[in-house]
Design an enzyme around this catalytic site. Sequence first.
Site: not given
Length: 356
Positions: A15, A18-19, A143
């Site tokens: 779902i 990311g990196g 972030d």
Amino acid sequence: MSGPHHRRYEITAAIGEGGFGTVYLARLHGGGGFSKQIALKVLKPEKAETDEIATRLRDEARILGHIRHRAVVHVDGLVRVAGRWAVVMEYIEGVDLRAIARTYGPMPVGPVLDVIGEISGALHVAYHTSGPEGRPLRLLHRDIKPANIKVTSAGEVKVLDFGVARADFDAREAETRAVRFGSAGYLAPERLTGTDSAAGDVYALGVVMVELLTARRYGPTEVTPEHQAVQVDDRVGGLVTFGVPPEVNGLLREMLAWEAAARPSSREVEKRLAALRQGLGRSGPGEPIRDWAEREIPALARRIAAREPVTGDLVGRTLEEELSAVGGPAPIGNEPTMVLADPHAATVLQRRSRPH
């Protein structure tokens, strides 16, 4: 009574990605027939043996284990599955703000004020919550961006991905070094030269607020006060065409101030947004986030799921828990997080990124 090692995770879908990791929708099966739906954030195979990344995932889990706020994703544990570290967390069925801006367009003023107010409150609580040693965690998210904030169909707001957060507690593993983390366009000016503070999260939240009201990218962080003043005048001054009240514009200018000390605290932002919210009324552009979300989020979620499918190597597997520990984190956003080892290089990067 079955111990934690008997817990199993039935992976049904990927779902988020990311990196460093993938977030899966899963069903946790425990002892005595206990079962519940959860989200499982698992390091990618190629990242699982990278010490720095695994350390930050474990720290993220430990940090979130101490935070209690309705707008912060709840964590159930830090575990190992399939030979990798993973975090067990509540499943948030909703849409992130990045996808909302791309698919829906500018959000009405009322829901935006509600969203930013909730996040402001969460940042305040996270910063002042006492850690295991009895002193404030002084947590910095570092972030804040649209991809790391979700809205559910019930109007709940959730801050996600504390993977690069900083906090003061003895159990953390990652060292606080000169390496800088963050996402281009949301870094406060002082962060480009290596200074972290709660004011940096307030700046990022101001950028997010402008982007929600306009559905446009704010642009790269400027590297001089003069250029930054022009940027703020352009982005915030232009909000009048979106029907944003002048009082909101004034608060935004303070949140985006060049000097960190000139920005309001997250708690002050929360209070001022609540006061502004009262003046908007509860209809038209002033409708509450819950009413807006009940009407818009389900359809947005269906459109986004069909357009942006996520894949993961663990889908369809049932995994046994290999190791249990205390802690927990949140889904990874889909915009890349930058690792800035050289603040000067970041400044050069931002100069080159500035539109002509």
